[in-house]
Write a protein that holds these residues in place. Structure first.
Motif, short mmCIF file in Angstrom:
data_model
loop_
_atom_site.label_atom_id
_atom_site.label_comp_id
_atom_site.label_asym_id
_atom_site.label_seq_id
_atom_site.Cartn_x
_atom_site.Cartn_y
_atom_site.Cartn_z
N GLU A 171 0.83 -1.20 0.00
CA GLU A 171 0.00 0.00 0.00
C GLU A 171 0.87 1.26 0.00
OE1 GLU A 171 -3.99 1.58 2.31
OE2 GLU A 171 -2.52 0.38 3.40
N GLU A 172 1.95 1.25 0.79
CA GLU A 172 2.87 2.39 0.80
C GLU A 172 3.50 2.60 -0.57
OE1 GLU A 172 5.74 1.71 3.81
OE2 GLU A 172 4.32 1.95 5.48
N GLN A 175 0.97 4.19 -2.88
CA GLN A 175 0.79 5.61 -2.55
C GLN A 175 1.96 6.45 -3.06
OE1 GLN A 175 -1.81 7.15 -1.33
NE2 GLN A 175 -2.99 5.27 -1.07
N GLN A 179 1.73 9.44 -5.78
CA GLN A 179 2.25 10.78 -5.47
C GLN A 179 3.25 11.23 -6.54
OE1 GLN A 179 0.98 12.46 -3.03
NE2 GLN A 179 2.27 14.28 -3.18
#
Length: 242
Positions: A171-172, A175, A179
């Motif tokens: 998930e990181e 993200q 970004q």
């Protein structure tokens, strides 16, 4: 009556519309030193089609006054050296662009390899834990498990926690990719607008003169760093949304 004619080299072009500067060398005899010397004189010359380039050997001819300082026009291009220089300059720009693209690809590949290495280390740690689960551990294996617990700051190794760790890591990563994508899209839109890019660069403390002299890739890097460090309030003032 024949008009004045001179042959000289184009030393400046592109600074004024339909105007070039031609340098003419004239030979004369100096009685004091008893030598043939050269004196040079620069003429502003009319170039109707903006054809001449720096380095061209041209013949200029007197004409009616075209401005307060322009009394000559290009009559003939004797040697088209400047066109070759322009071609070489264009090829050099293309080579520089290709080198920049190659460096960018290499950087992205190195970044991808680094991410892959980190992912492989994490997966290797998970496999180590899975292989030791349910076994009587030797002192070396106990030390390995203890080090992994400290590394990932956990107390126990149950299946749910391992799955949760892997899910959070993925998930990181997603993200971070989102970004980076938003940042790249915003950066491209700012660079495409000269007024917007100048406004953002002025926020970094640069003057208008410094911005004009700056190359495009330098402006791009400065804006990228500014977008990463700027807070939401500053971005809203500039009308930027990440």
């Amino acid at each position: 009556m024949a008009r004045q004619n001179f042959v000289g080299y184009v030393i400046s072009q592109g600074k004024m519309d339909k105007t070039i500067k031609v340098r003419v060398l004239q030979k004369y005899y100096d009685a004091k030193v008893h030598k043939d010397l050269f004196k040079r004189k620069d003429f502003l010359v009319h170039d109707e089609g903006n054809i001449c380039k720096e380095g061209d050997l041209v013949r200029i001819e007197a004409t009616r006054p075209l401005s307060s300082r322009k009394f000559f026009a290009v009559a003939e291009i004797k040697r088209n050296i400047g066109q070759q220089f322009a071609k070489y300059a264009e090829e050099a720009k293309q080579r520089v662009s290709e080198e920049e693209q190659l460096k960018t690809r290499e950087f992205l590949e190195r970044t991808q390899l680094k991410d892959n290495d980190q992912q492989l280390v994490f997966l290797g740690d998970l496999r180590t834990v899975a292989s030791l689960k349910g076994k009587e551990l030797t002192p070396e294996e106990q030390e390995t498990v203890s080090n992994l617990k400290k590394k990932y700051m956990i107390q126990t190794w149950d299946d749910q926690q391992l799955f949760q760790m892997e899910f959070e890591r993925l998930e990181e990563k997603v993200q971070d990719l989102l970004q980076d994508y938003k940042l790249t899209q915003t950066l491209q839109s700012i660079i495409a607008s000269p007024d917007k890019s100048a406004e953002v660069l002025q926020r970094t403390g640069l003057s208008g003169e410094e911005i004009e002299k700056m190359r495009r890739n330098v402006r791009k890097n400065i804006i990228r760093k500014f977008l990463k460090k700027a807070d939401d309030a500053t971005l809203l003032q500039l009308g930027i949304q990440l």
